[in-house]
Scaffold this motif. Structure first.
Motif, PDB file in Angstrom:
ATOM      1  N   PRO A  44      40.971 -38.237 -14.767  1.00  0.00           N
ATOM      2  CA  PRO A  44      42.204 -39.017 -14.759  1.00  0.00           C
ATOM      3  C   PRO A  44      42.129 -40.264 -13.884  1.00  0.00           C
ATOM      4  N   TYR A  45      41.091 -40.366 -13.049  1.00  0.00           N
ATOM      5  CA  TYR A  45      40.993 -41.496 -12.129  1.00  0.00           C
ATOM      6  C   TYR A  45      40.015 -42.564 -12.588  1.00  0.00           C
ATOM      7  N   ASN A  46      39.333 -42.324 -13.691  1.00  0.00           N
ATOM      8  CA  ASN A  46      38.467 -43.346 -14.258  1.00  0.00           C
ATOM      9  C   ASN A  46      39.327 -44.511 -14.745  1.00  0.00           C
ATOM     10  N   GLY A  47      39.199 -45.639 -14.086  1.00  0.00           N
ATOM     11  CA  GLY A  47      40.028 -46.795 -14.396  1.00  0.00           C
ATOM     12  C   GLY A  47      41.181 -46.982 -13.431  1.00  0.00           C
ATOM     13  N   VAL A  48      41.527 -45.925 -12.691  1.00  0.00           N
ATOM     14  CA  VAL A  48      42.595 -46.046 -11.696  1.00  0.00           C
ATOM     15  C   VAL A  48      42.090 -46.809 -10.476  1.00  0.00           C
ATOM     16  N   ASP A  50      38.060 -48.399  -8.649  1.00  0.00           N
ATOM     17  CA  ASP A  50      36.634 -48.622  -8.869  1.00  0.00           C
ATOM     18  C   ASP A  50      35.843 -47.360  -8.506  1.00  0.00           C
ATOM     19  N   ASN A  51      34.630 -47.289  -9.012  1.00  0.00           N
ATOM     20  CA  ASN A  51      33.687 -46.216  -8.667  1.00  0.00           C
ATOM     21  C   ASN A  51      34.246 -44.831  -8.990  1.00  0.00           C
ATOM     22  N   ALA A  52      34.791 -44.703 -10.193  1.00  0.00           N
ATOM     23  CA  ALA A  52      35.388 -43.424 -10.599  1.00  0.00           C
ATOM     24  C   ALA A  52      34.912 -42.987 -11.975  1.00  0.00           C
ATOM     25  N   ASP A  53      33.753 -43.480 -12.419  1.00  0.00           N
ATOM     26  CA  ASP A  53      33.284 -43.159 -13.764  1.00  0.00           C
ATOM     27  C   ASP A  53      32.135 -42.156 -13.693  1.00  0.00           C
ATOM     28  N   PRO A  54      32.396 -40.877 -14.013  1.00  0.00           N
ATOM     29  CA  PRO A  54      31.326 -39.870 -13.909  1.00  0.00           C
ATOM     30  C   PRO A  54      30.189 -40.110 -14.899  1.00  0.00           C
ATOM     31  N   ARG A  55      30.475 -40.725 -16.038  1.00  0.00           N
ATOM     32  CA  ARG A  55      29.411 -40.973 -17.018  1.00  0.00           C
ATOM     33  C   ARG A  55      28.365 -41.925 -16.452  1.00  0.00           C
ATOM     34  N   LYS A  56      28.793 -42.957 -15.746  1.00  0.00           N
ATOM     35  CA  LYS A  56      27.848 -43.888 -15.138  1.00  0.00           C
ATOM     36  C   LYS A  56      26.971 -43.167 -14.125  1.00  0.00           C
ATOM     37  N   PHE A  57      27.579 -42.283 -13.368  1.00  0.00           N
ATOM     38  CA  PHE A  57      26.826 -41.545 -12.348  1.00  0.00           C
ATOM     39  C   PHE A  57      25.740 -40.683 -12.984  1.00  0.00           C
ATOM     40  N   ILE A  58      26.112 -39.915 -13.980  1.00  0.00           N
ATOM     41  CA  ILE A  58      25.128 -38.999 -14.553  1.00  0.00           C
ATOM     42  C   ILE A  58      24.071 -39.752 -15.359  1.00  0.00           C
ATOM     43  N   ARG A  59      24.431 -40.879 -15.930  1.00  0.00           N
ATOM     44  CA  ARG A  59      23.423 -41.674 -16.639  1.00  0.00           C
ATOM     45  C   ARG A  59      22.421 -42.266 -15.656  1.00  0.00           C
ATOM     46  N   MET A  60      22.870 -42.665 -14.483  1.00  0.00           N
ATOM     47  CA  MET A  60      21.947 -43.151 -13.461  1.00  0.00           C
ATOM     48  C   MET A  60      20.986 -42.049 -13.043  1.00  0.00           C
ATOM     49  N   LEU A  61      21.500 -40.815 -12.957  1.00  0.00           N
ATOM     50  CA  LEU A  61      20.622 -39.690 -12.637  1.00  0.00           C
ATOM     51  C   LEU A  61      19.576 -39.481 -13.727  1.00  0.00           C
ATOM     52  N   VAL A  62      20.043 -39.474 -14.965  1.00  0.00           N
ATOM     53  CA  VAL A  62      19.143 -39.224 -16.092  1.00  0.00           C
ATOM     54  C   VAL A  62      18.070 -40.303 -16.184  1.00  0.00           C
ATOM     55  N   TYR A 347      40.030 -44.298   2.247  1.00  0.00           N
ATOM     56  CA  TYR A 347      41.490 -44.204   2.181  1.00  0.00           C
ATOM     57  C   TYR A 347      42.081 -44.919   0.963  1.00  0.00           C
ATOM     58  N   PRO A 348      41.635 -46.140   0.627  1.00  0.00           N
ATOM     59  CA  PRO A 348      42.203 -46.791  -0.562  1.00  0.00           C
ATOM     60  C   PRO A 348      42.000 -45.989  -1.846  1.00  0.00           C
ATOM     61  N   TYR A 349      40.861 -45.305  -1.969  1.00  0.00           N
ATOM     62  CA  TYR A 349      40.638 -44.453  -3.137  1.00  0.00           C
ATOM     63  C   TYR A 349      41.625 -43.282  -3.129  1.00  0.00           C
ATOM     64  N   ARG A 350      41.840 -42.708  -1.953  1.00  0.00           N
ATOM     65  CA  ARG A 350      42.768 -41.579  -1.852  1.00  0.00           C
ATOM     66  C   ARG A 350      44.170 -41.970  -2.301  1.00  0.00           C
ATOM     67  N   MET A 351      44.628 -43.136  -1.851  1.00  0.00           N
ATOM     68  CA  MET A 351      45.982 -43.550  -2.185  1.00  0.00           C
ATOM     69  C   MET A 351      46.094 -44.021  -3.640  1.00  0.00           C
TER      70      MET A 351
END
Length: 414
Positions: A44-48, A50-62, A347-351
């Motif tokens: 729900p936070y992807n797009g809310v 920055d740095n909230a896209d799990p697909r980008k993370f796992i693709r970087m791993l792969v 903190y900005p991500y939390r809020m």
């Protein structure tokens, strides 16, 4: 250019991460990412923010983008809530990959996350409460409880061998909210629970779950296992805390190789047991204010306790309103995954995450939010202040129960 980029890729990186991962699932499932993007759609936070896209993370791993992964803010901005995996057709546990990267490659967490872990390792609890202060607080609250209920036999037992269960506190309850100790002990007294606390290892919290350091996680978990064995109790019961519940239920399976089969329950599960046994008798009309429920990710999505929480609420209050979405589809409060301890940079991500939760609360029309989790409690309190939710306040389930107990109908009343 492509040759230069290729030189920076490590084809063994994903396998290295997987080899270090602790999970009760099949580790081979981590190789099954289809790059379909359902994880990103599910977050729900992807797009809310920055740095909230799990697909980008796992693709970087792969792809083996080692340095890009290590320098990514995603691994710290992710609350490890598990919603992405719930929507993944292949069941890839991205949250497990996140905590594995955090804790196994020499990375330094933002803020004071590691300080919290160090404090618990070194002093026995994350808030560095001395043994003297801890025991004094229990004695103080025992005296307050005896005065409240008019029973000199109302006790908070310590190091009692052979009790039905060992109870672990949250250090917030000891240091900042001692009346919570009285509230919980009142319920124990009312149902006639055969329980005990430890004088030695009593802190249920487990921030090594968030830091990803499995060696430190094993140290903490072994302490609880040792106390279960020393005090000869039948089970371990954890206070209203989501991550502590998950860490203590799931942790022994992945961090310990012996003494790891003891039963663990959330106190919410005990509430249900006591209601069903006729031991808890409450007057729900006392809790007449409209109330909604925040579902802690670790308790509900990972440990399946959503129905138990709702059972308790429907027994205890008059007017319960669901958030939308709720249950396993809940929105994380934004403070999980250790983010509460990561300081000003996070903190900005939390809020930003908290805006969705603030909107959920407003939509219910409720000013009272039930929240059986201390991390979520603190995050929701910050959200209420930040988004100026006038009159809103957070409450634990035990507050609702202890306040509404029918004292004249106490079972086995002396």
């Amino acid at each position: 250019m492509s040759a230069i980029i290729a030189d920076k890729l490590d084809p063994n990186f994903l396998s290295e991460v997987i080899s270090k991962a602790r999970t009760t699932s099949d580790a081979n499932d981590f190789y099954n990412c289809l790059a379909c993007g359902m994880c990103s759609a599910g977050c729900p936070y992807n797009g809310v923010h920055d740095n909230a896209d799990p697909r980008k993370f796992i693709r970087m791993l792969v792809l083996g983008m080692r340095e890009e992964v290590f320098n990514s803010d995603f691994i710290w901005a992710c609350t490890q809530c598990g919603r992405c995996t719930m929507d993944c057709p292949m069941g890839v546990e991205i949250l497990t990959l996140v905590r594995t990267v955090r804790g196994n490659f020499g990375l330094k967490a933002p803020g004071f996350l590691q300080d919290v872990v160090d404090a618990q390792i070194n002093t026995g609890n994350q808030m560095e409460v001395s043994t003297e202060d801890y025991l004094d607080t229990l004695e103080w609250m025992e005296e307050e409880l005896q005065e409240e209920v008019g029973d000199p036999n109302a006790k908070i037992p310590i190091d009692k061998e052979g009790a039905d269960f060992l109870f672990l506190w949250d250090p917030r309850e000891i240091k900042y909210y001692p009346n919570d100790v009285q509230s919980i002990a009142k319920i124990m007294w009312y149902v006639g629970a055969n329980w005990t606390c430890s004088s030695k290892w009593w802190d249920a919290t487990h921030y090594a779950l968030f830091s990803g350091n499995d060696e430190e996680a094993a140290i903490l978990t072994q302490r609880y296992a040792d106390e279960v064995k020393r005090l000869k109790v039948k089970e371990l019961v954890v206070t209203e805390c989501g991550h502590a519940t998950h860490a203590n239920k799931w942790g022994p399976k992945v961090w310990l190789t012996k003494d790891n089969t003891y039963p663990v329950k959330s106190i919410v599960e005990k509430y249900v047991e006591w209601f069903e046994a006729g031991l808890l008798k409450v007057d729900p009309t006392i809790n007449s204010e409209p109330i909604t429920l925040h579902d802690p990710c670790n308790s509900v999505r990972k440990q399946g306790l959503g129905d138990a929480m709702r059972y308790v609420l429907k027994k205890t209050v008059m007017n319960f309103e669901e958030m939308n979405p709720h249950g396993i589809y809940n929105y994380c409060c934004g403070g999980g995954g250790g983010l509460l301890a990561m300081g000003k940079d996070i903190y900005p991500y939390r809020m930003a995450k908290g805006k969705l939760k603030a909107d959920q609360i407003n939509a219910t029309g409720c000013k009272l939010i039930a929240c059986p989790c201390h991390n979520c409690f603190d995050q929701l309190t910050d959200i209420i202040k930040y988004y100026e939710l006038e009159g809103a306040r957070v409450i634990h389930l035990h507050h609702l129960i202890s306040h509404a107990l029918l004292l004249d109908e106490k079972p086995n009343k002396q």
